[in-house]
Design a protein around this motif. Sequence first.
Motif, PDB file in Angstrom:
ATOM      1  N   UNK A 170      -1.574  -1.580  -4.001  1.00 52.07           N
ATOM      2  CA  UNK A 170      -0.663  -1.791  -5.156  1.00 52.07           C
ATOM      3  C   UNK A 170      -0.371  -3.242  -5.456  1.00 52.07           C
ATOM      4  N   UNK A 171      -0.258  -3.562  -6.639  1.00 49.05           N
ATOM      5  CA  UNK A 171       0.049  -4.907  -7.266  1.00 49.05           C
ATOM      6  C   UNK A 171       1.504  -5.550  -6.814  1.00 49.05           C
ATOM      7  N   UNK A 172       1.632  -5.449  -5.450  1.00 52.10           N
ATOM      8  CA  UNK A 172       2.835  -6.260  -4.999  1.00 52.10           C
ATOM      9  C   UNK A 172       2.565  -7.019  -3.698  1.00 52.10           C
ATOM     10  N   UNK A 215       0.910  -1.144  -0.166  1.00 52.38           N
ATOM     11  CA  UNK A 215       0.136   0.048  -0.037  1.00 52.38           C
ATOM     12  C   UNK A 215       0.887   1.269  -0.062  1.00 52.38           C
ATOM     13  N   UNK A 216       0.166   2.257  -0.528  1.00 56.03           N
ATOM     14  CA  UNK A 216       0.999   3.700  -0.381  1.00 56.03           C
ATOM     15  C   UNK A 216      -0.021   4.506   0.180  1.00 56.03           C
ATOM     16  N   UNK A 217       0.506   5.162   1.044  1.00 54.69           N
ATOM     17  CA  UNK A 217      -0.347   5.955   2.184  1.00 54.69           C
ATOM     18  C   UNK A 217      -0.075   7.601   1.844  1.00 54.69           C
ATOM     19  N   UNK A 218      -1.175   8.259   1.989  1.00 55.08           N
ATOM     20  CA  UNK A 218      -1.288  10.089   2.225  1.00 55.08           C
ATOM     21  C   UNK A 218      -1.459  10.181   0.784  1.00 55.08           C
ATOM     22  N   UNK A 219      -0.731  10.087  -0.245  1.00 55.74           N
ATOM     23  CA  UNK A 219      -0.926  10.129  -1.729  1.00 55.74           C
ATOM     24  C   UNK A 219      -0.546  11.656  -1.888  1.00 55.74           C
ATOM     25  N   UNK A 267       5.765   1.358   1.990  1.00 62.05           N
ATOM     26  CA  UNK A 267       4.916   0.648   1.411  1.00 62.05           C
ATOM     27  C   UNK A 267       4.184  -0.416   2.024  1.00 62.05           C
ATOM     28  N   UNK A 268       3.946  -0.028   3.079  1.00 63.38           N
ATOM     29  CA  UNK A 268       2.958  -0.832   3.955  1.00 63.38           C
ATOM     30  C   UNK A 268       3.256  -2.398   4.209  1.00 63.38           C
ATOM     31  N   UNK A 269       4.617  -2.667   4.416  1.00 68.97           N
ATOM     32  CA  UNK A 269       5.096  -3.885   5.116  1.00 68.97           C
ATOM     33  C   UNK A 269       4.391  -4.308   6.046  1.00 68.97           C
ATOM     34  N   UNK A 270       4.277  -3.316   7.155  1.00 63.77           N
ATOM     35  CA  UNK A 270       3.914  -3.886   8.693  1.00 63.77           C
ATOM     36  C   UNK A 270       2.352  -3.971   8.360  1.00 63.77           C
TER      37      UNK A 270
END
Length: 300
Positions: free
Chosen positions: A27-29, A12-16, A94-97
């Motif tokens: 996101x596609x990962x 994921x990506x936050x804030x944008x 990238x939202x690993x946690x």
Amino acid sequence: MKNTVSVSVPATTANMGPGFDCLGMALGLYNEIHMSLSPGRISIEVEGEGADDIERDERNIVWRAAQRLFQEIGRENPGLSITLVNRIPTARGLGSSAAAIVGGLVAANRLTGETLSREKILALATELEGHPDNVAPALLGGMVISVVAEGVVHYLKITPPKELKVVVAIPDFKLSTHAAREVLPKEVRLQDAIFNLSRTALLVGALCEKRLDLLSVASQDALHQPYRAPLVPGLTKVIEAANQAGALSVTLSGAGPTVIALTDGHNEGIAEAMHNSFREAGVTCRVKALQPAVDGTQIL
């Protein structure tokens, strides 16, 4: 109870840009979590990203998330065998946690017969993460607006335009969310608050109406990126280079240090510009072309 389950969780990506702590996009990962009952023991294996430094005991985030779910439904932890196949870089914004928390909750919930609703899973994930901006899109997919009011997570999922693509430049150094928050001011100026409120509203409207031409202005930020820029060498030049190469918007991904560019699919020049700008600043990085992920966490 099931004996084993496998789940897939997106980055994921936050804030944008301006949507500090309230906007995020999947996101596609993907990370995979394979969890099975293992009475009386804890076994954790890690493959891929973070394999050298992710804890393999009770400190492990996936284990802790599963433990929290068992606590919530009134069951003792039965003992678990967990295998993590990680593709999301750790401590890069990238939202690993968030992926670990959501994946642990969803897998444990599946093992125990889908006892909790999606809304309750989101509430527990927000409790563990501290805010919903990453865990909400990790669970739900798409772009998610999320607000916590009186302990309840209110959210709205938006499906990103099909033509929207993503390029991420991932520096080869870590930046903890705690360190990135420490540099932020405790109070903000009224004009900065207005700046971000107006652009957050424009960003949501632009994506709903597929007005990609508005993203350049809509993604501007005054609340966090200017303060975090010194933590990411070359950030300003990377953003400028990607914009000049044709990106629709360029921002820090979450707390950073990853930089994310939204594009209309013409990625090659943008990826090269970001990579070269980081290199000129003495920073090596990986560049990936991704797509927004419409679906969130999935049972495999």
